[in-house]
Design an enzyme around this catalytic site. Sequence first.
Site, PDB file in Angstrom:
ATOM      1  N   GLU A  36     -16.241   6.099   4.800  1.00  0.00           N
ATOM      2  CA  GLU A  36     -15.496   5.594   5.953  1.00  0.00           C
ATOM      3  C   GLU A  36     -15.388   6.704   6.988  1.00  0.00           C
ATOM      4  O   GLU A  36     -16.040   7.741   6.862  1.00  0.00           O
ATOM      5  CB  GLU A  36     -14.133   5.064   5.514  1.00  0.00           C
ATOM      6  CG  GLU A  36     -13.228   6.089   4.862  1.00  0.00           C
ATOM      7  CD  GLU A  36     -11.824   5.537   4.583  1.00  0.00           C
ATOM      8  OE1 GLU A  36     -11.349   4.693   5.337  1.00  0.00           O
ATOM      9  OE2 GLU A  36     -11.217   5.994   3.607  1.00  0.00           O
ATOM     10  N   ARG A  71       0.836  -1.210   0.000  1.00  0.00           N
ATOM     11  CA  ARG A  71       0.000   0.000   0.000  1.00  0.00           C
ATOM     12  C   ARG A  71       0.868   1.256   0.000  1.00  0.00           C
ATOM     13  O   ARG A  71       0.519   2.251  -0.645  1.00  0.00           O
ATOM     14  CB  ARG A  71      -0.965  -0.029   1.178  1.00  0.00           C
ATOM     15  CG  ARG A  71      -2.080   1.001   1.060  1.00  0.00           C
ATOM     16  CD  ARG A  71      -3.155   0.802   2.100  1.00  0.00           C
ATOM     17  NE  ARG A  71      -2.617   0.908   3.447  1.00  0.00           N
ATOM     18  CZ  ARG A  71      -3.295   0.604   4.553  1.00  0.00           C
ATOM     19  NH1 ARG A  71      -4.542   0.159   4.469  1.00  0.00           N
ATOM     20  NH2 ARG A  71      -2.741   0.728   5.740  1.00  0.00           N
ATOM     21  N   LYS A  82      -2.750   6.425   1.412  1.00  0.00           N
ATOM     22  CA  LYS A  82      -2.544   6.904   2.778  1.00  0.00           C
ATOM     23  C   LYS A  82      -1.586   8.095   2.727  1.00  0.00           C
ATOM     24  O   LYS A  82      -0.395   7.977   3.036  1.00  0.00           O
ATOM     25  CB  LYS A  82      -1.998   5.752   3.628  1.00  0.00           C
ATOM     26  CG  LYS A  82      -2.433   5.836   5.065  1.00  0.00           C
ATOM     27  CD  LYS A  82      -2.309   4.494   5.747  1.00  0.00           C
ATOM     28  CE  LYS A  82      -2.349   4.622   7.243  1.00  0.00           C
ATOM     29  NZ  LYS A  82      -3.537   5.266   7.793  1.00  0.00           N
TER      30      LYS A  82
HETATM   31  N1  PLP Z   1      -9.261   4.155   6.644  1.00  0.00           N
HETATM   32  C1  PLP Z   1      -8.426   5.152   6.960  1.00  0.00           C
HETATM   33  C2  PLP Z   1      -8.772   6.515   6.488  1.00  0.00           C
HETATM   34  C3  PLP Z   1      -7.285   4.902   7.722  1.00  0.00           C
HETATM   35  O1  PLP Z   1      -6.464   5.895   8.059  1.00  0.00           O
HETATM   36  C4  PLP Z   1      -7.017   3.582   8.149  1.00  0.00           C
HETATM   37  C5  PLP Z   1      -5.828   3.284   8.919  1.00  0.00           C
HETATM   38  O2  PLP Z   1      -4.844   2.858   8.427  1.00  0.00           O
HETATM   39  C6  PLP Z   1      -7.922   2.582   7.802  1.00  0.00           C
HETATM   40  C7  PLP Z   1      -9.025   2.895   7.046  1.00  0.00           C
HETATM   41  C8  PLP Z   1      -7.677   1.168   8.206  1.00  0.00           C
HETATM   42  O3  PLP Z   1      -6.681   0.572   7.451  1.00  0.00           O
HETATM   43  P1  PLP Z   1      -5.819  -0.611   8.022  1.00  0.00           P
HETATM   44  O4  PLP Z   1      -6.769  -1.672   8.429  1.00  0.00           O
HETATM   45  O5  PLP Z   1      -4.973  -1.033   6.892  1.00  0.00           O
HETATM   46  O6  PLP Z   1      -5.052  -0.079   9.163  1.00  0.00           O
HETATM   47  C1  COI Z   2      -4.034   3.209  11.446  1.00  0.00           C
HETATM   48  O1  COI Z   2      -5.017   2.582  11.823  1.00  0.00           O
HETATM   49  O2  COI Z   2      -2.919   2.701  11.346  1.00  0.00           O
HETATM   50  C2  COI Z   2      -4.123   4.605  11.087  1.00  0.00           C
HETATM   51  O3  COI Z   2      -3.242   5.091  10.447  1.00  0.00           O
HETATM   52  C3  COI Z   2      -5.245   5.402  11.513  1.00  0.00           C
HETATM   53  C4  COI Z   2      -4.794   6.699  12.068  1.00  0.00           C
HETATM   54  C5  COI Z   2      -5.935   7.632  12.015  1.00  0.00           C
HETATM   55  C6  COI Z   2      -4.222   6.546  13.444  1.00  0.00           C
END
Ligand code: PLP
Ligand code: COI
Length: 341
Positions: A220, A82, A184
């Site tokens: 989200e 990612r 991200k």
């Molecule tokens: N959506 C957003 C906007 C996020 O910042 C995150 C955190 O990383 C997620 C979703 C969840 O992603 P992940 O499960 O890969 O941490």
């Molecule tokens: C994560 O879950 O790793 C994120 O980056 C979310 C963040 C808003 C702390």
Amino acid sequence: MEKKNIDWANLGFGYIQTDKRYVSNYKNGAWDEGGLTDDATVVINECAGVLQYAQTVFEGLKAYTTEDGHIVTFRPDLNAERLEQSAKRLEMPVFPKERFIDAVTQVVKANAAYVPPYGTGATLYIRPYLFGTNPVIGVKPADEYQFRMFCTPVGPYFKGGAKPITICVSDFDRAAPHGTGHIKAGLNYAMSMHAIMEAHRNGFDENMYLDAATRTKVEETGGANFLFVTKDNKVVTPRSNSILPSITRRSLIYVAREYLGLEVEEREVFFDEVKDFAECGLCGTAAVISPVGKIVDHGKEICMPSGMEKMGPVIQKLYDTLTGIQMGRIQAPEGWIHVVE
Ligand code: PLP
Ligand code: COI
């Protein structure tokens, strides 16, 4: 190895400086060999690309102490992939996947004393990031970059841990249809600061963002994807090109189908449907699965049947299975667990 004297059980989601972090610099078209450093300070030019035009992307993953005393990380290969997608979208050089995984191993090993012990409820949050370091004043990508990775022990993202939270439908949009919502990038979070402070000022824990084009579909929150459960125990999660492809969500879909035998629908979810769901949760690395008890749309309350006291039964099962896999209590699918030591 002796653990640090930290009150693990009462940690919030904050920054605690640890001993070592990984740094690699990109110059003249190549990454240097990189390595660990004690220096937690970044010194860059006043005109650095990251400072002027927010050219920065990041990741988030966790290390866990398993029941049998190992330290492991969860699917770091997906974070590396990612980060690659994020970097390409902002015209930044890719930090190679094998090196990313090696850096995770090095950082976690070097800070093993900060990895919360098994059973404390805390984990080690790892933050890899990449940013433009050389001066740019015309709007263009930097030529030089730094990749950095630090870690910090954390507790629950939302105060109260597993207690259901209350969220509101935001008047602001998080991401445009052909924008950067699926990567991200720091800029996605900068634009959410006002929205989250408004939500907090109005007494809410988080925002539910709707799709910017029609404002009829659930996207989200600022830092997690949505999971819903129907009254007949089907898991439903929004599909959209403008949300972050959560690694936790992708893992939970697999867990729901393969471990729990649940039906899962990944599809557009209309806000009008939300009132008919039985359970709602936010999933992400930081959030794990945080239950949502109430969703407020401009004064109109949707109270989830699962209530404000505890997680609903399906979300609880998903939570127990995922954390069971992460902490080594439940056999993980091939390749999900990366053993650090
Ligand atoms: N959506 C957003 C906007 C996020 O910042 C995150 C955190 O990383 C997620 C979703 C969840 O992603 P992940 O499960 O890969 O941490
Ligand atoms: C994560 O879950 O790793 C994120 O980056 C979310 C963040 C808003 C702390």
